[in-house]
Every structure is written in structure tokens, then in C-alpha cells.
Design an enzyme around this catalytic site. Structure first.
Site, PDB file in Angstrom:
ATOM      1  N   ARG A  50       0.829  -1.212  -0.004  1.00  0.00           N
ATOM      2  CA  ARG A  50       0.242   0.060   0.007  1.00  0.00           C
ATOM      3  C   ARG A  50       0.795   1.368  -0.030  1.00  0.00           C
ATOM      4  O   ARG A  50       1.731   1.370   0.771  1.00  0.00           O
ATOM      5  CB  ARG A  50      -1.065  -0.100   1.084  1.00  0.00           C
ATOM      6  N   ASP A  52       1.062   5.532   0.267  1.00  0.00           N
ATOM      7  CA  ASP A  52       0.508   6.582   0.893  1.00  0.00           C
ATOM      8  C   ASP A  52       0.003   7.898  -0.063  1.00  0.00           C
ATOM      9  O   ASP A  52       0.402   7.724  -1.197  1.00  0.00           O
ATOM     10  CB  ASP A  52       1.362   6.978   2.020  1.00  0.00           C
ATOM     11  N   TYR A 111      11.995   1.095  -3.931  1.00  0.00           N
ATOM     12  CA  TYR A 111      11.750   2.542  -3.894  1.00  0.00           C
ATOM     13  C   TYR A 111      12.814   3.526  -4.460  1.00  0.00           C
ATOM     14  O   TYR A 111      13.737   3.034  -4.252  1.00  0.00           O
ATOM     15  CB  TYR A 111      11.454   2.911  -2.457  1.00  0.00           C
ATOM     16  N   ARG A 204      10.732   6.419   3.368  1.00  0.00           N
ATOM     17  CA  ARG A 204      10.531   7.927   3.709  1.00  0.00           C
ATOM     18  C   ARG A 204      11.360   8.389   4.618  1.00  0.00           C
ATOM     19  O   ARG A 204      11.788   9.532   4.608  1.00  0.00           O
ATOM     20  CB  ARG A 204       9.098   8.413   3.466  1.00  0.00           C
TER      21      ARG A 204
END
Length: 220
Positions: A50, A52, A111, A204
């Protein structure tokens, strides 16, 4: 019921994230709505991970179960038609075994974060990269990043609302590279992060920024 794997690309700007939310726009909700046009009824798609609000994807993988035996090409074309004008694209589609699972069959996730260092404001990529007006020491950041490689307790980097039972994760790769961004001396710094799984907001928080440009890689 035939099961299909979808490779999904999307711009996260208009969405509250991947996960479906009541009366709020989400990537999952948009795709499920498109599926309900093709096959009336409720649909639930499952993603490899998932993302954000504000997160963009170039290779998110999801799966869905349908009654109709679609050819993958026809299904992807039909979904792309009904997803308009949302910034979501089904890049590819494949029929998979019924026990294949987008989340649990994933072998790697990747990522990518991008930082642009220059004084001038950004235009074409405003909102897609982190804009920093001063120089950053890439070599120093890489030295620090190397300490995070391997199997560690990443409690410090996970969100307070993270629901994972264990903070132990293995970070396979965290490479930081720099390249020219423009002809006026601007630099682009790229963070490439890989691992099988991550905690909520782990990546992040390691980079230190809320906006992400993410690509998740799975093997159906």
C-alpha cells in the site's frame, strides 16, 4: 475464477493513497470501480504494497479475480478505457495461478526517491521530486546509508501507527547517486532502496522526506 496480475502505474497526486477509503479518491477504489463496469458487482483487488498519499508508482503489482475468462490484453485495454481520466494506467496484465498472490508472492520491492538541488524553482517536475536549494554531500549520505544495510531493528524509522508485529527488516540495497539535472549546474540525487518488505513509512523516514516516487517490483 480466473486470477489476473496487473502491473499498475499511477500519479499519486489526486489520491489519498492506494487503499480504498469511503468517499475519498484512492487508486484501489478507482480500479475496483472500473472492474465493476466490466463485471457488475463488488470487486476487491490486492496490491503488493500500500502506498500513501502523494506517492507515485511505475510498477505496482496487484491481482484480481474475475468470472469472465478475459484475454490479458483485452482486460488491460478495457480497464484503461474505464479508468479515464484518472492518472492510472494498467501497463500490463497476465493470467496467473489461483494461488498466486500479489503481496505474498512478491520477491523484492524497490523505492526510488529523487532530490533536485538548485536555486531556481522547479516547473516540469514540481511535486514529483524533492527540491533542495543548496548542495548536499552525497558521499557522506552514502557512508551513513551503508550502516542501514542488512538485518536490523528499524523501530526508529517506522511510523507510530505501524501495525507490523516486528520491527526487524532486511535492507538489501540503499544506493545514492548524483547526476547533472540541467545545464545551469543543478544536480539530481537518486536514492534506490530495495528489500523484500518494509515498515510503514520506513523508507521515507530513512530518506527524510514525505514525498515518494516509488516502484515496486514483484515476480508473478
Amino acid at each position: 475464477m480466473p486470477r489476473y496480475a496487473l502491473k499498475v502505474e499511477y500519479h499519486g497526486g489526486p489520491f489519498v493513497g492506494w487503499q480504498r477509503q469511503t468517499e475519498l479518491p484512492s487508486v484501489q477504489g478507482n480500479i475496483e470501480q472500473a472492474l465493476s463496469i466490466l463485471e457488475p458487482g463488488d470487486h476487491t483487488i490486492v496490491a503488493a504494497g500500500r502506498t500513501d498519499a502523494g506517492v507515485h508508482a511505475v510498477g505496482q503489482v496487484a491481482h484480481c479475480d474475475l468470472v469472465t475468462d478475459w484475454t490479458p490484453f483485452r482486460l488491460s485495454e478495457a480497464l484503461n478505457f474505464h479508468l479515464k481520466p484518472s492518472p492510472i494506467s494498467i501497463v500490463s496484465c497476465a493470467k496467473v495461478d489461483e494461488d498466486w498472490h500479489a503481496r505474498f508472492s512478491a520477491v523484492e520491492r524497490k523505492y526510488e526517491f529523487r532530490i533536485v538541488c538548485r536555486r531556481a524553482p522547479l516547473t516540469h517536475e514540481n511535486g514529483l521530486v524533492w527540491h533542495v536549494k543548496h548542495h548536499l554531500d552525497v558521499k557522506a549520505m552514502q557512508r551513513g546509508a551503508n550502516y542501514l544495510l542488512g538485518n536490523h531493528d528499524f523501530t526508529t524509522f517506522r511510523d507510530a501507527e505501524c501495525q507490523a508485529k516486528s520491527p526487524i527488516r532486511t535492507l538489501d540495497r540503499l544506493d545514492i547517486t548524483e547526476r547533472d539535472y540541467d545545464q545551469a549546474g543543478g544536480k539530481e540525487i537518486i536514492f534506490e532502496v530495495e528489500g523484500k518488505s518494509f515498515l510503514h513509512h520506513q523508507v521515507r523516514n530513512m530518506v527524510g522526506r514525505s514525498e515518494e516516487h516509488t516502484s515496486e517490483l514483484q515476480s508473478p
